[in-house]
Design a protein around this motif. Structure first.
Motif, PDB file in Angstrom:
ATOM      1  N   THR B  26      53.389  43.717  43.353  1.00 53.72           N
ATOM      2  CA  THR B  26      54.490  43.299  42.485  1.00 53.72           C
ATOM      3  C   THR B  26      54.566  41.781  42.415  1.00 53.72           C
ATOM      4  N   ASN B  27      55.057  41.308  41.284  1.00 56.42           N
ATOM      5  CA  ASN B  27      55.358  39.887  41.040  1.00 56.42           C
ATOM      6  C   ASN B  27      54.127  38.994  40.908  1.00 56.42           C
ATOM      7  N   TYR B  28      52.946  39.571  40.713  1.00 51.67           N
ATOM      8  CA  TYR B  28      51.770  38.759  40.456  1.00 51.67           C
ATOM      9  C   TYR B  28      50.656  39.631  39.904  1.00 51.67           C
ATOM     10  N   SER B  29      49.592  38.999  39.490  1.00 55.26           N
ATOM     11  CA  SER B  29      48.444  39.719  38.933  1.00 55.26           C
ATOM     12  C   SER B  29      47.189  39.240  39.656  1.00 55.26           C
ATOM     13  N   PRO B  30      46.781  39.941  40.703  1.00 60.45           N
ATOM     14  CA  PRO B  30      45.616  39.496  41.479  1.00 60.45           C
ATOM     15  C   PRO B  30      44.318  39.607  40.695  1.00 60.45           C
ATOM     16  N   ALA B  31      43.420  38.681  40.950  1.00 60.92           N
ATOM     17  CA  ALA B  31      42.113  38.698  40.284  1.00 60.92           C
ATOM     18  C   ALA B  31      41.238  39.821  40.831  1.00 60.92           C
ATOM     19  N   TYR B  32      41.532  40.268  42.028  1.00 54.10           N
ATOM     20  CA  TYR B  32      40.774  41.363  42.625  1.00 54.10           C
ATOM     21  C   TYR B  32      41.582  41.972  43.756  1.00 54.10           C
ATOM     22  N   LEU B  33      41.139  43.111  44.216  1.00 50.33           N
ATOM     23  CA  LEU B  33      41.707  43.746  45.403  1.00 50.33           C
ATOM     24  C   LEU B  33      40.550  44.122  46.319  1.00 50.33           C
ATOM     25  N   GLN B  34      40.802  44.046  47.611  1.00 53.29           N
ATOM     26  CA  GLN B  34      39.805  44.466  48.605  1.00 53.29           C
ATOM     27  C   GLN B  34      40.394  45.602  49.434  1.00 53.29           C
TER      28      GLN B  34
END
Lengths: 118, 112
Positions: B26-34
């Motif tokens: 929530t509250n952001y848009s990550p460039a990736y997830l691990q």
């Protein structure tokens, strides 16, 4: 390669005592990190380093100090231990330089140090 | 502030079934997830990375999806085995310095 190693594996301290946790990595990684892991809290970043001679604060830095005098070593110090610092401490390292980023690289973790402060 | 959350309830499934774990941000848009795996008494071990422009990533019996509309990643283990029992952590980048923010982890138990 040993990867990331941590010393010691276990330690019991009395309130007010000091100690240093040692992290060593043999992968020539630029970035190194210290986390603490508590039940229900997940991993929280204490301090990190983007290269030899550099350190920066993470999410929960109070009560801890760090040093990165050599690229392969990252030391975490507790000057005056408190019961709230009872936790499992993990060190991690990551490939990538401060200039090129390498933001997609994974972190490699050590086996952890279980610290109890009485 | 940026938050990443996983279901803190343990997941118990039968051997051979598909395990599905959820990671919400929530509250952001990550460039990736691990995604990482952690066994008791050990440090986390990296499993998979998925970028925001990738809908799905596979590695052997593992599959990860990334839904930027729902702000969610799903982690699937197909044909699960008792050896898959562990805690699984999702993580996303946080600012500079290669920092990661981790979810609390979901404990998976696969019964024979």
């Amino acid at each position: 390669n040993a990867g990331v190693t941590q010393t010691p594996k276990f330690r019991v301290l009395k309130t007010g005592q000091s100690m240093t946790l040692l992290c060593a990595q043999d992968m020539n990684h630029e970035y190194m990190y210290w986390y603490r892991q508590d039940p229900g809290m997940g991993l929280r970043l204490i301090h990190y380093s983007v290269g030899e001679g550099t350190t920066a604060k993470g999410e929960v830095p109070d009560g801890y100090n760090v040093s990165r005098l050599k690229k392969q070593n990252f030391l975490l110090g507790l000057e005056s231990a408190a019961p709230s610092q009872t936790s499992v401490y993990f060190c991690a390292s990551r490939k990538g330089t401060a200039t090129s980023g390498g933001n997609y690289n994974e972190q490699f973790f050590g086996p952890g140090t279980r610290l109890t402060v009485l | 502030s940026q938050k990443i959350e996983q279901n803190s309830e343990a997941l118990n499934i039968q051997e051979g079934k598909t395990a599905t774990l959820t990671c919400n941000y929530t509250n952001y848009s990550p460039a990736y997830l691990q995604w990482y795996r952690q066994d008791p008494g050990r440090g986390p071990v990296f499993l998979l990375l998925i970028r925001e422009n990738e809908k799905e990533k596979r590695k052997e019996r593992l599959k990860v999806t990334f839904d930027t509309t729902l702000k969610q990643s799903l982690f699937h283990i197909t044909a699960s085995q008792p050896a898959d029992s562990a805690t699984y952590l999702c993580a996303s980048p946080l600012g500079q310095g290669g920092k990661l923010i981790f979810g609390q982890g979901t404990e998976l138990s696969v019964k024979p």
